[in-house]
Write an enzyme that holds these catalytic residues in place. Structure first.
Site, PDB file in Angstrom:
ATOM      1  N   ASP A 114      45.693  19.245 -49.766  1.00  0.00           N
ATOM      2  CA  ASP A 114      45.572  17.845 -50.151  1.00  0.00           C
ATOM      3  C   ASP A 114      46.859  17.155 -49.713  1.00  0.00           C
ATOM      4  OD1 ASP A 114      44.633  15.528 -51.382  1.00  0.00           O
ATOM      5  OD2 ASP A 114      45.637  16.020 -53.260  1.00  0.00           O
ATOM      6  N   LYS A 115      46.823  15.841 -49.553  1.00  0.00           N
ATOM      7  CA  LYS A 115      48.020  15.138 -49.058  1.00  0.00           C
ATOM      8  C   LYS A 115      48.869  14.608 -50.202  1.00  0.00           C
ATOM      9  CE  LYS A 115      47.971  10.947 -47.413  1.00  0.00           C
ATOM     10  NZ  LYS A 115      49.088  10.294 -48.137  1.00  0.00           N
ATOM     11  N   GLY A 172      45.084  19.585 -58.269  1.00  0.00           N
ATOM     12  CA  GLY A 172      44.170  19.836 -59.369  1.00  0.00           C
ATOM     13  C   GLY A 172      43.384  18.622 -59.820  1.00  0.00           C
ATOM     14  N   ASN A 191      41.349  16.071 -57.940  1.00  0.00           N
ATOM     15  CA  ASN A 191      39.996  15.993 -57.388  1.00  0.00           C
ATOM     16  C   ASN A 191      39.661  17.224 -56.560  1.00  0.00           C
ATOM     17  OD1 ASN A 191      39.447  13.362 -58.382  1.00  0.00           O
ATOM     18  ND2 ASN A 191      40.779  12.529 -56.799  1.00  0.00           N
ATOM     19  N   ASP A 192      40.411  18.280 -56.753  1.00  0.00           N
ATOM     20  CA  ASP A 192      40.272  19.443 -55.879  1.00  0.00           C
ATOM     21  C   ASP A 192      39.653  20.642 -56.577  1.00  0.00           C
ATOM     22  OD1 ASP A 192      41.705  17.962 -53.907  1.00  0.00           O
ATOM     23  OD2 ASP A 192      43.561  18.465 -54.946  1.00  0.00           O
TER      24      ASP A 192
END
Length: 1358
Positions: A539-540, A912, A914-915
């Protein structure tokens, strides 16, 4: 094109399954399958079970196959007879395989007539899990009547209330149901299938949901009938009793084998050894039961909670049970809630015990338990629109999830904050999370599968030894009982009982080392899997970049339809709509006298220096409303400038925007402000309010990696009553663009070096983010995900057609750069090579591949469109895709699964929020959040940077190599002892009880304990991942070579002792005690084998590049030295009492004893040479590279095809950027290059990577001419103007001829002249000369004149 994607041989190599990704295709396939089943009902089935089998949850991730069974008297009698005849062993076997127990007692039947159902769940078509569940019938008579004063007055219920969809509850007299994995399934008589018992979250529109609150909630009678179906609203974790846990643990196959071994050893008089192993087993069982009990209690105490709540309750007539008398509220336990109950949310807040839909009032919640973000979230009422169907994911901003905390409520006047219960128990979001913990998917890892196969292989070897022993001892006339006991003893030797315990040692030590680095693991089995990781998805925001954002500037829209100068000091802005938008367009709130909310909103608001206030009731009259949030100018600002926020439309990832309705105190109207992604805001603003340079300015900031937010505004001509009820869809149109908000999101310090380390190790790195695609591309270049030598191709979809666009490139350091053809006329040039100078390539047999080094970038919208309409492209896009932007949580999970389908071992690293789906789907999930949502991932790092990925990969590789080493050591030790016993069996001797005890408890146990203490390699990650398959050439050859060596040494020593002049053969019949097996042969074999166990531990303890050297493992090193010294002492001259204890009969000559040491020394040197030279150097390193082409991992084959096809993808330069749809991209087209060698560093084409200052494209008729001379100069003229000649530098002289005929046809290419050709204005040239592959007619379509770099570009149309 001459060579297109459809011609790739990939489709001929078995990748057809990717075509099934189209959802409509899957649905059609499911319908066709159902039709086929109906047509085949009259045909004779292959077996009875298949005739009654049905699918549950078809085409979903949790699809099940179900078959009904009913017991028969005959089968039951035969089964119980078998159990009695086998003394219960058959029942034990059925305990391990309960589905076979069901099939032995029952016959398949229709589910409506069944007593049991057999459920089969398949994971990735590799693992099958079986569940046997009892079917139960629920009737109205099974209702539980609560003890209350009114219960006797109520008539008994005669029907059940069940929701199948649409918000309507059916009244049923009976209901067939079963529960599997905490999910209840019910029989639908209308569709004749089992479906999940749903709450009000499926197919329910807004009308019945709002009607539930308007009608005053459920009556007591309705609540009871629903509770009989839905059960209590609780997430209950079963806590097993100590005897139950003990019984289940002892019945484990491992401990059953231990019991078998104990009985055998006691029968063979191995009392000491059996007693020692028994004590260890009892200790192991006790610790396991205690740990399991503790885990159950911890989980139960964590997830189970109960409270009281207030619900609306309708009173009914006591005489009829029907008819509305009056409304009232009732305080009940939350365990009594059912779907349809209307909750009254208390003003002081509470913890939700169910999923509820907000229908009145606002709530501010802390959702850290689910999302991992402690930022408060504002929830607004669900819109009252008749055609709006509720979806929990899409309407999350209106849903109060179970386990989240309500911090504050806001309401108007005396109105109450109301929410309708939609899901209870394990159906809730919290329940789903707990179910994922209770029932994790099996780890699909090749090492574990191969370990089971290898144990079976050892069992086969034991079987051969068993038969050999029976035959040989029978031929020598040994007693039958003794013969059977000794033959069975071989099985306990070859399959070591301590193997499972030894296998966990490496993982446990790795887990401990990770904890010291603040990395916590809840699934130790995943540590081994992480050692094979070859692809990492990041994720960024918050992972690669900092959590916090800094406001760089605000870019206002000025009159004249252009952007003004950037403003960095926001507090000095004039009081206008843009400033007001910055002040009020956010979701900030005051909690405990502190402003809290999204960091982006907080940074934006703080830059204005305004003050936020939530005044008391008496201060609200001047706004004509109750409890607004008021914003006041800084200092002694005019109070008439105060702004009140009336209504908020929260941000959602699907909407990509948020909005607020406000009113200024000095204004007589309401205003609406909206901010969000620029591409989304553009859909709602007036075109005439969008600056002409919108695209250029936006791309300028996004390409630099800044986060850009657009802000828009609109005046509302409506009353307060309408404002309170209006939905955003009704007012989001004809807004005015106010400007851009530019925020800086810096890379974390550890990001770039960590990405570089992963790139050096050839671990693929992918960015998957919800941010803008141009920002993502910029960050990817800055941190090294996209390397300087790589080009980025943006993938877009328009009207079903896929477009590939070469993205603009930043300035790069010197050297030869990648050059891509950006024209579809590549069909004309079969000699074209599209790329040069690549540094990172997939290993496919050659290290100098220099072509086609591009990477794809695409958005979530494009991802969905391609999955639906072009599924055959997914393998190629996933193989070369490095940047996936604007990805929703479910799309992230889909990407991880697609990577896995191509053969990658995938790690997912996110914060954590939206992952969770992707973290659970990945082989290795790594959460950088310490919130409760991190339970979705096996690893949680307290250090919020991606260095934890390197640590986990290193420790995973070390643990995997350790597991390999321990497994090989335990297998080789067993085979070594097996050989020793077989040799001694040939003379009716054996190892003594104490010798067995010494070998197993002192040598093997100590080495197994210290083996895994070797730490992970502290150097850089190497390019090769360790082997993950035991059934491969290197491990098999390694074990085989060591087995040959130890057999040879033992046999040579055994033969050598028999050749000595003092040798006296062992005579078992002369011994009074049959257990007296001590002899010189026993001494010889025992002495040699004692050294062999030490040698095997040293040989299999690998060091670099995955673990530190054995010399760093002081415990193992000291143990080896002490064991070797003790073995030397025992071989040469042990004390008499030691000889008596071990029952040793030493060789009479000291010289022979020294020979045994020489045997051990020679074996040590030979074992080291075999492992290092043959296995490590020849097999692992050289053969692995040669065998790469034959790999079955799909992505390697796809990568090979993409590197060979230099003409795909076809690029276009005329697709509008998604980030700036109002303006086309600058015309920076790549060139067609006819070459046989690499470009010269000073070649004119390298100017492609210099950003042009200004570009213009014009299309003209044919009234001029240009000629390219064979001497390398270009001649051009325009409409009678004088002819000019300009030198141009091509690799070779090229002659070209085109006649202008004015016809539009396919493009043949674009050519660029030398820099000094830009001395004239736009003109329309005609090429003259000879085209290499024959004459063609054509015309010039466009000319690009770039003053900043001085070149003239012409696009030729055939």
């Amino acid at each position: 094109m001459a060579s297109s994607l459809e011609n790739l041989s990939i489709k001929r190599q078995g990748y057809a399954p990717f075509r099934t990704r189209k959802r409509t295709d899957r649905r059609a396939a499911g319908i066709a399958e159902q039709h086929a089943e109906l047509l085949a009902q009259d045909a004779p089935p292959k077996d009875m079970a298949s005739a009654y089998e049905m699918r549950v949850n078809p085409d979903e991730d949790d699809e099940l196959r179900l078959c009904g069974y009913r017991p028969t008297a005959l089968r039951s009698c035969l089964t119980y007879a078998g159990i009695i005849l086998t003394c219960g062993f058959l029942r034990l076997f059925y305990h391990w395989l309960p589905h076979l127990y069901l099939k032995s007692r029952c016959v398949p039947c229709d589910v409506t007539a069944a007593d049991f159902v057999l459920i089969t769940e398949a994971y990735n078509d590799n693992h099958k899990v079986y569940y046997v569940k009892h079917l139960r019938t629920v009737t109205a008579d099974s209702l539980i009547v609560e003890d209350d004063d009114e219960a006797p007055e109520k008539p008994r219920a005669t029907t059940l209330s069940v929701h199948f969809g649409g918000g309507q509850f059916r009244q049923l007299e009976r209901l067939l149901t079963f529960t599997c994995k905490k999910v209840t399934y019910i029989w639908d008589d209308e569709t004749h299938e089992f479906v999940k018992l749903r709450g009000l979250d499926t197919g329910v529109n807004a009308v019945p949901l709002h009607a539930a609150a308007a009608d005053g909630g459920l009556s007591l009678h309705e609540a009871r009938t629903r509770r009989a179906v839905y059960g209590p609203n609780e997430i209950k974790i079963k806590e097993s009793s100590i005897p139950t846990l003990l019984f289940l643990e002892v019945l484990n196959p491992f401990y059953i084998f231990q019991v078998f071994s104990f009985v055998l050893w006691f029968a063979d008089n191995y009392y000491y050894y059996a007693a020692a192993i028994l004590l260890m087993s009892v200790f192991g069982v006790t610790m396991t039961v205690i740990q399991t009990r503790r885990n159950q209690r911890n989980l139960k105490s964590t997830v189970h909670s109960s409270d009281v709540c207030t619900v609306l309750r309708r009173r009914e007539s006591a005489s009829t049970g029907e008819g509305l008398d009056y409304l009232h509220t009732e305080t009940i336990s939350t365990e009594l809630l059912v779907p349809g109950d209307v909750l009254e949310i208390p003003p002081h807040g509470c913890i939700l015990q169910c999923d509820a839909l907000l229908v009145a009032g606002n709530c501010i919640l802390n959702e850290s338990m689910l999302t991992g973000e402690s930022v408060p979230v504002t929830k607004t009422p669900f819109p009252h629109l008749g055609d709006l169907v509720y979806d929990a994911k899409e309407h999350a901003r209106h849903t109060l999830f179970c386990g989240t905390q309500v911090i504050q409520t806001r309401y108007f006047g005396n109105a109450k904050v109301l929410a309708v219960v939609v899901r209870t128990g394990f159906q809730t979001a919290k329940g789903e999370l707990v179910r994922s913990i209770l029932y994790p998917p099996p780890v699909d890892f090749k090492f574990e599968q191969d370990s089971y196969r290898f144990v079976m292989l050892l069992g086969g070897v034991a079987g051969l030894g068993f038969i050999y022993t029976l035959v040989t001892k029978f031929m020598r006339g040994v007693a039958v009982a003794e013969m059977i006991v000794e033959a069975l003893d071989l099985i306990t030797i070859v399959v070591p009982p301590a193997l499972p315990a030894a296998m966990t040692v490496g993982r446990l030590y790795a887990q401990t080392r990770l904890q010291k680095q603040q990395i916590f693991c809840i699934s130790p089995r995943t540590i081994n899997v992480s050692g094979s990781i070859d692809c990492v998805c990041f994720d960024k925001t918050g992972t690669l970049t900092e959590d916090g954002l800094d406001l760089l500037c605000v870019v206002p829209v000025e009159s004249g339809k252009h952007f003004g100068n950037p403003i960095s000091e926001v507090e000095k802005m004039s009081y206008d709509a843009l400033l007001y938008g910055l002040v009020c367009c956010h979701s900030l709130t005051i909690i405990d006298k502190q402003i809290t909310g999204d960091p982006l909103d907080l940074k934006m608001f703080e830059s204005t220096k305004w003050v936020i206030d939530e005044p008391e009731v008496e201060d609200n009259t001047k706004f004509d409303m109750i409890f607004p949030t008021v914003f006041t100018p800084p200092g002694d600002g005019d109070s008439n400038m105060q702004i009140a926020s009336i209504k908020e439309f929260p941000f959602s990832s699907s909407a990509q925007r948020m909005g607020v309705i406000v009113r200024r105190l000095d204004a007589s109207y309401f205003e609406y402000y909206s901010k969000g992604s620029p591409e989304m805001i553009l859909n709602f603003v007036r075109p005439d309010s969008v600056p002409e340079d919108f695209g250029r300015v936006l791309e300028h900031y996004t390409q630099e990696g800044y986060r850009v937010i657009a802000l828009a505004h609109k005046q509302l001509k409506m009353s307060y009553a309408k404002v309170a009820k209006v939905q955003r869809e009704a007012i989001e149109s004809d807004m005015t663009m106010l400007g851009l908000i530019v925020l800086e999101n810096r890379l974390k310090d550890a990001t770039t070096p960590s990405i570089a380390a992963l790139n050096d190790a050839r671990i693929r790195v992918v960015m998957v983010t919800g941010d803008n695609i141009l920002t993502a591309v910029s960050v990817a270049r800055d941190c090294g995900i996209v390397q300087p030598s790589q080009s980025v191709i943006s993938v877009n979809v328009d009207n079903g057609a896929v477009h590939y666009t070469l993205t603009a490139t930043k300035d790069k350091p010197g050297g030869v750069e990648s050059i891509l053809s950006n024209s579809s006329s590549v069909v004309s040039l079969p000699t074209l090579e599209s790329q040069t100078n690549t540094d990172v390539v997939v290993e496919i047999g050659r290290d100098d591949v220099k072509y086609n080094n591009y990477r794809f970038a695409l958005t979530g919208k494009v991802w969905t469109a391609i999955r639906d309409d072009h599924p055959e492209l997914i393998p190629q896009l996933v193989t070369r895709g490095s940047i996936f932007a604007r990805m929703a949580p479910d799309q992230k999970q889909q990407l991880v699964q697609e990577l896995q389908a191509l053969g990658y071992y995938v790690a997912m690293c996110g914060d954590g929020a939206n992952d969770c789906g992707a973290l659970k789907a990945a082989h290795t999930g790594i959460s950088l959040s310490d919130a409760e949502s991190s339970v979705a991932s096996p690893f949680t790092s307290k250090n919020p940077n991606i260095t934890c990925v390197l640590s986990i990969v290193k420790e995973g590789r070390a643990a995997l190599v350790t597991s390999f080493g321990i497994f090989k050591y335990m297998a080789a030790y067993s085979l070594c002892q097996f050989a020793s016993v077989l040799i001694l069996y040939s003379i009716e001797s054996n190892l003594t009880d104490i010798e067995f005890l010494y070998i197993d408890l002192f040598i093997i146990s100590i080495f197994a304990f210290f083996f895994g203490r070797t730490e992970a390699y502290k150097g850089k990650l190497v390019k090769e991942t360790p082997l993950n398959s035991l059934i491969s050439l290197a491990p098999i050859v390694s074990i085989s070579l060591q087995l040959i060596l130890l057999l040879a040494v033992q046999t040579m020593a055994f033969q050598h002792v028999q050749m000595q002049s003092w040798y006296q053969p062992f005579n078992a019949s002369s011994k009074e005690d049959k257990d007296a097996v001590g002899c010189v042969e026993n001494y010889t074999v025992f002495t040699v084998s004692s050294f062999q166990y030490i040698i095997l531990a040293i040989v299999f303890s690998k060091g670099a590049p995955y673990r530190e050297s054995i010399f760093s493992n002081y415990g193992l090193l000291i143990s080896a030295i002490l064991m070797a010294a003790f073995s030397v002492y025992m071989a040469l001259d042990p004390m008499p009492w030691l000889q008596d204890v071990f029952e040793l009969e030493l060789a009479q000559e000291m010289r022979f004893r020294v020979y045994l040491l020489l045997y051990a020394g020679a074996h040590f040197l030979a074992a080291i040479a075999a492992e290092v030279i043959i296995v490590e150097h020849c097999l692992f390193k050289k053969m692995r590279d040669k065998c790469a082409d034959s790999s079955k991992r799909k992505f390697i084959a796809i990568e090979r095809e993409l590197q060979r096809d230099s003409k795909w993808p076809p690029l276009t330069s005329h697709f509008h950027s998604a980030a700036s749809p109002m303006t086309p991209l600058p015309s920076c087209e790549a060139e067609i290059v006819i070459e046989s060698e690499q470009f010269d560093k000073n070649h004119v084409l390298n100017s492609f990577y210099r950003a042009p200052d200004e570009c213009s494209i014009n299309e003209h008729d044919c009234d001029g001419s240009v000629a390219l001379k064979s001497n390398g100069s270009i001649e051009y003229a325009a409409g009678g103007a004088s002819t000019h000649s300009t030198p141009v530098h091509f690799q070779s002289a090229v002659q070209l001829q085109l006649q202008c005929d004015g016809d539009d046809a396919e493009s043949m290419g674009s050519f660029r002249t030398a820099p000094d050709a830009c001395n004239t204005g736009p003109n329309t040239p005609i090429y003259k000369g000879v085209w290499p592959n024959g004459g063609h007619n054509g015309r010039i379509r466009s000319i690009s004149q770039c003053d900043g770099n001085g070149f003239l570009e012409m696009d030729v149309i055939r």
